[in-house]
Design a protein around this motif. Sequence first.
Motif, PDB file in Angstrom:
ATOM      1  N   ALA A 150      15.237  37.162  65.461  1.00  0.00           N
ATOM      2  CA  ALA A 150      15.111  38.373  66.282  1.00  0.00           C
ATOM      3  C   ALA A 150      15.671  39.607  65.578  1.00  0.00           C
ATOM      4  O   ALA A 150      15.156  40.713  65.742  1.00  0.00           O
ATOM      5  N   VAL A 151      16.743  39.419  64.824  1.00  0.00           N
ATOM      6  CA  VAL A 151      17.404  40.560  64.166  1.00  0.00           C
ATOM      7  C   VAL A 151      17.498  40.272  62.665  1.00  0.00           C
ATOM      8  O   VAL A 151      18.465  39.675  62.202  1.00  0.00           O
ATOM      9  N   PRO A 152      16.495  40.696  61.903  1.00  0.00           N
ATOM     10  CA  PRO A 152      16.523  40.395  60.465  1.00  0.00           C
ATOM     11  C   PRO A 152      17.679  41.097  59.750  1.00  0.00           C
ATOM     12  O   PRO A 152      18.113  42.166  60.190  1.00  0.00           O
ATOM     13  N   ALA A 153      18.127  40.512  58.680  1.00  0.00           N
ATOM     14  CA  ALA A 153      19.205  41.116  57.868  1.00  0.00           C
ATOM     15  C   ALA A 153      18.685  42.396  57.210  1.00  0.00           C
ATOM     16  O   ALA A 153      17.479  42.535  56.983  1.00  0.00           O
ATOM     17  N   PRO A 154      19.573  43.367  56.912  1.00  0.00           N
ATOM     18  CA  PRO A 154      19.143  44.580  56.216  1.00  0.00           C
ATOM     19  C   PRO A 154      18.487  44.247  54.877  1.00  0.00           C
ATOM     20  O   PRO A 154      18.837  43.242  54.253  1.00  0.00           O
ATOM     21  N   GLN A 155      17.549  45.110  54.467  1.00  0.00           N
ATOM     22  CA  GLN A 155      16.886  44.898  53.173  1.00  0.00           C
ATOM     23  C   GLN A 155      17.869  45.092  52.025  1.00  0.00           C
ATOM     24  O   GLN A 155      18.741  45.963  52.102  1.00  0.00           O
ATOM     25  N   ALA A 156      17.697  44.299  51.007  1.00  0.00           N
ATOM     26  CA  ALA A 156      18.542  44.472  49.814  1.00  0.00           C
ATOM     27  C   ALA A 156      18.141  45.771  49.102  1.00  0.00           C
ATOM     28  O   ALA A 156      16.992  46.182  49.161  1.00  0.00           O
ATOM     29  N   GLU A 157      19.107  46.408  48.469  1.00  0.00           N
ATOM     30  CA  GLU A 157      18.830  47.622  47.693  1.00  0.00           C
ATOM     31  C   GLU A 157      19.004  47.327  46.210  1.00  0.00           C
ATOM     32  O   GLU A 157      19.833  46.500  45.841  1.00  0.00           O
ATOM     33  N   GLU A 158      18.258  48.076  45.409  1.00  0.00           N
ATOM     34  CA  GLU A 158      18.479  48.034  43.956  1.00  0.00           C
ATOM     35  C   GLU A 158      19.897  48.522  43.685  1.00  0.00           C
ATOM     36  O   GLU A 158      20.312  49.545  44.224  1.00  0.00           O
ATOM     37  N   LYS A 159      20.653  47.781  42.883  1.00  0.00           N
ATOM     38  CA  LYS A 159      22.054  48.151  42.623  1.00  0.00           C
ATOM     39  C   LYS A 159      22.143  49.410  41.774  1.00  0.00           C
ATOM     40  O   LYS A 159      21.501  49.508  40.724  1.00  0.00           O
ATOM     41  N   ILE A 160      22.929  50.379  42.234  1.00  0.00           N
ATOM     42  CA  ILE A 160      23.228  51.564  41.417  1.00  0.00           C
ATOM     43  C   ILE A 160      24.556  51.287  40.730  1.00  0.00           C
ATOM     44  O   ILE A 160      25.530  50.920  41.397  1.00  0.00           O
ATOM     45  N   GLN A 161      24.622  51.455  39.429  1.00  0.00           N
ATOM     46  CA  GLN A 161      25.869  51.198  38.706  1.00  0.00           C
ATOM     47  C   GLN A 161      26.282  52.426  37.927  1.00  0.00           C
ATOM     48  O   GLN A 161      25.567  52.881  37.034  1.00  0.00           O
ATOM     49  N   THR A 162      27.433  53.002  38.288  1.00  0.00           N
ATOM     50  CA  THR A 162      27.947  54.151  37.550  1.00  0.00           C
ATOM     51  C   THR A 162      29.300  53.770  36.962  1.00  0.00           C
ATOM     52  O   THR A 162      30.154  53.208  37.646  1.00  0.00           O
ATOM     53  N   ASN A 163      29.483  54.081  35.699  1.00  0.00           N
ATOM     54  CA  ASN A 163      30.742  53.749  35.022  1.00  0.00           C
ATOM     55  C   ASN A 163      31.593  55.007  34.881  1.00  0.00           C
ATOM     56  O   ASN A 163      31.091  56.049  34.493  1.00  0.00           O
ATOM     57  N   PHE A 164      32.870  54.892  35.198  1.00  0.00           N
ATOM     58  CA  PHE A 164      33.735  56.067  35.151  1.00  0.00           C
ATOM     59  C   PHE A 164      34.339  56.230  33.760  1.00  0.00           C
ATOM     60  O   PHE A 164      35.511  55.986  33.525  1.00  0.00           O
ATOM     61  N   ILE A 165      33.485  56.668  32.833  1.00  0.00           N
ATOM     62  CA  ILE A 165      33.901  56.794  31.440  1.00  0.00           C
ATOM     63  C   ILE A 165      34.495  58.181  31.190  1.00  0.00           C
ATOM     64  O   ILE A 165      35.470  58.342  30.491  1.00  0.00           O
ATOM     65  N   ARG A 166      33.913  59.223  31.815  1.00  0.00           N
ATOM     66  CA  ARG A 166      34.435  60.588  31.621  1.00  0.00           C
ATOM     67  C   ARG A 166      34.269  61.390  32.882  1.00  0.00           C
ATOM     68  O   ARG A 166      33.556  60.985  33.790  1.00  0.00           O
TER      69      ARG A 166
END
Length: 166
Positions: A150-166
């Motif tokens: 009755a209540v489907p799980a939320p859709q998966a999202e493409e992972k956003i990856q940001t690295n805190f280099i500067r």
Amino acid sequence: MLHGCSGCGYFNKSQGNQCVFKDDAVNETAARMREADGIILASPTYFGGIAGTTKAFLDRVFFSSRAYFRYKVATAVSVVRRAGGVDVYRQLQNYLELSETIMPPSQYWMTVFGLSEGEVLQDKEGIQTVRKNARAMAWQLKVIDAGKQAVPAPQAEEKIQTNFIR
Ligand SMILES: Cc1cc2nc3c(=O)[nH]c(=O)nc-3n(C[C@H](O)[C@H](O)[C@H](O)COP(=O)(O)O)c2cc1C
């Protein structure tokens, strides 16, 4: 002997997200965890942290398989003689949080006191905390099972990856 995680990222290229080290129980256990509806992590307290071999094991299982654990019901418990148990519990929770699992509640942090086998049973409050958590976990599993059509799980999202280099 259990290997530590080398961070090689081999699982990204492999068939079925396998860990590169294939001579221990990690891939086999990860496969069973992927099939399970629920996951329980547990560790003794070693120098205020997760026991070393347990950490090596969990790093590799969760690095390679955590995408499969999303929205599973999962909990953690630590065992401690005297101090550091809450830190271990928090460290175990990190794996579950970063895998988007659903964590059942209880009345207190999930750490029980004891040294020799069976001694934790004397920690009545700790055992009650674990019991309430286990009941909440069983209830969440049933609620999810009853409602998932009755209540489907939320859709998966493409992972956003940001690295805190500067
Ligand atoms: C290497 C090592 C480190 C430990 N460090 C702690 C500690 O930081 N705090 C504590 O209360 N107990 C510590 N202990 C006691 C363990 O928490 C206790 O033995 C544990 O509850 C039992 O789990 P186990 O028999 O599976 O190792 C340590 C034990 C070992 C062997």
